[in-house]
Structures are given as C-alpha cells and as structure tokens.
Design a protein around this motif. Structure first.
Motif, PDB file in Angstrom:
ATOM      1  N   SER A 162       0.812  -1.231   0.000  1.00 35.56           N
ATOM      2  CA  SER A 162       0.000   0.000   0.000  1.00 35.56           C
ATOM      3  C   SER A 162       0.841   1.274   0.000  1.00 35.56           C
ATOM      4  O   SER A 162       0.296   2.373  -0.012  1.00 35.56           O
ATOM      5  N   ILE A 163       2.196   1.137   0.025  1.00 34.58           N
ATOM      6  CA  ILE A 163       3.051   2.335   0.078  1.00 34.58           C
ATOM      7  C   ILE A 163       4.125   2.255  -1.013  1.00 34.58           C
ATOM      8  O   ILE A 163       4.419   1.174  -1.545  1.00 34.58           O
ATOM      9  N   ASN A 164       4.724   3.425  -1.309  1.00 39.74           N
ATOM     10  CA  ASN A 164       5.760   3.501  -2.326  1.00 39.74           C
ATOM     11  C   ASN A 164       7.141   3.813  -1.754  1.00 39.74           C
ATOM     12  O   ASN A 164       8.137   3.695  -2.454  1.00 39.74           O
ATOM     13  N   ASP A 165       7.190   4.233  -0.505  1.00 43.18           N
ATOM     14  CA  ASP A 165       8.451   4.662   0.106  1.00 43.18           C
ATOM     15  C   ASP A 165       9.266   3.447   0.544  1.00 43.18           C
ATOM     16  O   ASP A 165       8.863   2.703   1.449  1.00 43.18           O
ATOM     17  N   PHE A 166      10.445   3.255  -0.095  1.00 46.27           N
ATOM     18  CA  PHE A 166      11.255   2.063   0.181  1.00 46.27           C
ATOM     19  C   PHE A 166      11.775   2.036   1.618  1.00 46.27           C
ATOM     20  O   PHE A 166      11.861   0.982   2.241  1.00 46.27           O
ATOM     21  N   GLN A 167      12.115   3.195   2.159  1.00 42.61           N
ATOM     22  CA  GLN A 167      12.601   3.266   3.540  1.00 42.61           C
ATOM     23  C   GLN A 167      11.558   2.715   4.508  1.00 42.61           C
ATOM     24  O   GLN A 167      11.886   1.966   5.437  1.00 42.61           O
ATOM     25  N   THR A 168      10.295   3.062   4.274  1.00 39.19           N
ATOM     26  CA  THR A 168       9.210   2.570   5.126  1.00 39.19           C
ATOM     27  C   THR A 168       9.011   1.074   4.938  1.00 39.19           C
ATOM     28  O   THR A 168       8.730   0.342   5.900  1.00 39.19           O
ATOM     29  N   ILE A 169       9.172   0.606   3.707  1.00 35.27           N
ATOM     30  CA  ILE A 169       9.043  -0.828   3.424  1.00 35.27           C
ATOM     31  C   ILE A 169      10.081  -1.614   4.224  1.00 35.27           C
ATOM     32  O   ILE A 169       9.775  -2.654   4.824  1.00 35.27           O
ATOM     33  N   VAL A 170      11.315  -1.118   4.263  1.00 36.73           N
ATOM     34  CA  VAL A 170      12.380  -1.776   5.027  1.00 36.73           C
ATOM     35  C   VAL A 170      12.062  -1.765   6.514  1.00 36.73           C
ATOM     36  O   VAL A 170      12.219  -2.777   7.208  1.00 36.73           O
ATOM     37  N   LEU A 171      11.582  -0.634   7.017  1.00 35.75           N
ATOM     38  CA  LEU A 171      11.227  -0.535   8.436  1.00 35.75           C
ATOM     39  C   LEU A 171      10.100  -1.504   8.802  1.00 35.75           C
ATOM     40  O   LEU A 171      10.111  -2.106   9.883  1.00 35.75           O
ATOM     41  N   VAL A 172       9.130  -1.668   7.892  1.00 43.24           N
ATOM     42  CA  VAL A 172       8.038  -2.613   8.138  1.00 43.24           C
ATOM     43  C   VAL A 172       8.593  -4.033   8.235  1.00 43.24           C
ATOM     44  O   VAL A 172       8.173  -4.818   9.105  1.00 43.24           O
TER      45      VAL A 172
END
Length: 415
Positions: free
Chosen positions: A228-238
């Motif tokens: 549901s998101i495009n930000d790779f930094q947030t994807i890594v944090l998840v």
C-alpha cells in the motif's frame, strides 16, 4: 562493560577478521572468519596466562557477551527471516517431501541414535553420562544450522535439488529441534516418571503449528502494508518491525520463533510487492536482507570463535569431542539413510546423495547457544565441549572438504 563498547568492539573485531581473511588468507568467508577467531582466541588464552593486560579487551569482550541470549533472542529471527526471504519457493515446493521428512523424522532419529551411541560407546572411554542427558545432547546438535549451511554451500558444487533439500531442511528443523530440546530438558528436571504425554503433545502442537500460523498471518499483514506504500525506507522498516514483533509475540506466547519467522519469510519471498508505480522494490528488499544476513553472519561467527575464551575447559575434552564428532556423523547418516530406504521413490534420493547430505549437514551457533542455556549440572561441561568440537569441525573441516565429498560420491556413482 558498556553496551556501546561491546557492540563497537564486536564490529571492529569482525571487520578486522573479515579484512585479514579477504586480503591474506582468502578462505571462504565463514570458514576463514571462524578459523581466525578460534586461532586468536587460543593465542588470547595463552597470552592471558602470562600477561592479562595485553589480552584485556578481547577477554572482556568475550566474557561480557551473553552468547545464548544474543543468538536465540536477538540474532536468530533476523538470520532465519533473511534466509527464508531469499529462498526460491518454487524449487522448495518440488523438494518439500524430503525437506519435511528430514526436518522432522530425521531430527528425531538422529537424536535417538546419537543419544544411545553416546551413552553406551561413551562407557568404553570412561565417559559416564545419564541417558536422558545423552538424548538432550542429541537434540541440540541434531538439527542442521541454517546460518552455517547457507554460508558454506554458496561456493559448493551441490546439485540444485540437493542444495534446496539441505537449505529447506536447515530452515525447518530448528523449530522441531528446539521443541524436542525443551521437552527433554523438562524431563531432566521432573524425571521420567512424571512425563505428561498429553502436555508434551500440546506443547509440540502449540510451538510448531502456532508458530507457523503466526508467521503466515504476520507475513500477510506486513505484505499488505508494503503493497500500500511507495516509500522504500518505510518498506524496510516494516520488514524489520515484522521480525521483531514476531519474536516478541513468540517469546510471550510460547511459540516457535524459528518456524514463525521462516513461515513469514517464505510467504513474503514468494510474493512480489512491486506495482506499476514502484520499481524493483521487492528485489531491493531482498538485497537489503541479504546484506543484513551477511553482516550478522560475520558477527555471529566471530562471537562463536570468541566463546573459546569462555570455554577454556574444552582442552580437557579432546577424546570426548573427537568421539562426539564421529557419533554425530554416524547418527546423521542413519537419520537420512533410514527414510531413504523406506521412502526412496517419494524422496527421490539415492545412497550417493545420502553421503553428500550427511557431510553437508553443518552445525553452528544455535547448538552452542542451546548448550549454554543448559542449567548447571555435572554433565554441562561435557555437552558444551562436545558441541563446540562438533561446530568447529562441521564448519571448518566439512565446509572445506564438501566439494571433494561431492566429487567423490558422484565419481563412485558413475563407476
């Protein structure tokens, strides 16, 4: 010693060992690092006897690390998730029958065979260990270590289907081995007369199936968040939060951390998080976790080598350690050969493959961590020393000679 100092020294030592190996020794990464770590630990012990000040910081570093807690409670989840995320699940499905048989029945057979052999053969060498502790010993060194296996088979000549079998087995059998270890440890505390089979069965079901179910659910939840998101930094944090939350829930709910993180990693590794507006997010995530895996691997094997400073008593157990190595290889061979004998067609493994799978079944830091978690008893030193001998032999000797065993096995098959 301050936590930051411990982490800083550990990273510095890991970098130095890694550089020395890459620049001068040039052994395969894991093998070179643990060889250097063991040699340095031996030198540290010798120097410490004559001038403790010179070896002060390395000795303090080794003695301030709670190896069992760091490996089992912190590093294991990240390492297993990283390994599972990068597994080719399509190939794994094709080899699921041998993977599941070896990671369940194989571990139980190996534990039983090793326990019996160590108890009765040990008597011939004046090694007296209670039979329950022999089985407990077998339970902690029977599962192959996914970290050691993944690190060593990268440069091997293993055929792809055998590589997938040993990789898949090592990912799943830790959960079974841990449940078996906990059950036998409880028996050593309560005695064989007080075994509650119903309670044991419930414990097994909760640990194994509860862990898998939690892993799949959490993996699906994290996957939907990432999509549901495009930000790779947030994807890594998840993804980092996923591993940490699974570990916390499993610890408090009494579920299997290894099986939960492996289930989550396999679930996510099989599903791309890419969409039309996101470019290569899934590939980048896999590369990130591969980097995490390699860095933690290096630190883990440096810590494993440093344990020799804490386990200086192993010099008193060369005969015991040598016997344990031989018996462990015999137990490993039997645990593979028996299922192959009765299920040869469904497993699609021949006897030449049995020798390869036996030699490729490496032990690592998890076995030492479990041995260190044992309560103090008259058998603890024997089990610790034996585990250390098996792990060092497994990674260094088996790792260096694996390709020769593969070539020898296939040469005999062709002849």
């Amino acid at each position: 010693m301050d936590l930051f100092i411990i982490i800083a020294l550990l990273v510095i030592v890991s970098a130095v060992y890694s550089y020395i190996n890459a620049r001068f020794i040039k052994l395969p990464g894991t093998i070179g690092i643990i060889t250097i770590a063991v040699v340095v630990s031996i030198i540290t012990l010798i120097v410490d006897e004559s001038d403790p000040y010179i070896a002060k910081y390395l000795t303090l570093l080794a003695k301030n690390i709670d190896f069992s807690k760091v490996v089992l409670d912190i590093m294991l989840g990240f390492l297993l998730f990283a390994g599972a995320l990068n597994v080719d699940t399509k190939k794994l499905r094709k080899e699921m029958a041998p993977v599941m048989i070896l990671s369940t029945v194989g571990v139980i057979i190996s534990t039983a065979v090793f326990g019996l052999l160590f108890h009765y053969v040990g008597l011939l060498f004046n090694i007296h260990v209670n039979i329950i502790y022999c089985f407990l010993f077998g339970a902690l060194i029977s599962p192959t270590d996914p970290v050691a296996v993944a690190a060593v088979i990268k440069g091997s000549k293993l055929p792809s289907h055998l590589e997938m079998i040993i990789t898949g087995e090592s990912l799943f059998n830790d959960g079974v081995g841990l449940v078996l270890f906990i059950t036998l440890l409880e028996i050593t505390r309560t005695g064989t007369d007080n075994i509650d089979f119903a309670k044991t069965a419930i414990l097994f079901v909760r640990e194994v199936f509860g862990g898998i179910a939690l892993g799949v659910f959490m993996g699906f939840f994290a996957y939907r968040l990432m999509r549901s998101i495009n930000d790779f930094q947030t994807i890594v944090l998840v993804s980092l939060a996923l591993v940490m939350s699974i570990s916390l829930i499993c610890i408090y709910a009494g579920l299997s951390v290894p099986l939960a993180v492996v289930a989550a990693g396999l679930f996510m590794g099989n599903r791309s998080i890419n969409s039309d507006v996101k470019e290569h997010s899934h590939e980048a995530l896999e590369k990130f976790w591969k980097l995490v895996d390699e860095m933690l691997n290096t630190i883990l094997f440096v810590m494993l080598g440093l344990q020799m400073i804490n386990l200086s008593f192993i010099t008193n157990y060369f005969i015991t350690g040598s016997l344990v190595i031989v018996l462990m290889l015999i137990a490993r061979w039997i645990s593979i050969a028996l299922p192959v004998t009765f299920l040869r067609r469904s497993l699609q493994i021949n006897y030449a493959n049995v020798n390869i799978l036996t030699w490729a079944g490496l032990r690592g830091g998890i076995s030492i961590a479990l041995a260190l978690s044992l309560p103090h008893s008259i058998y603890r030193e024997i089990i610790l020393a034996g585990s250390y001998f098996v792990v060092i032999f497994s990674i260094v000797i088996q790792g260096l000679t694996l390709n020769k065993v593969i070539n020898f096995s296939f040469r005999n098959k062709e002849a």
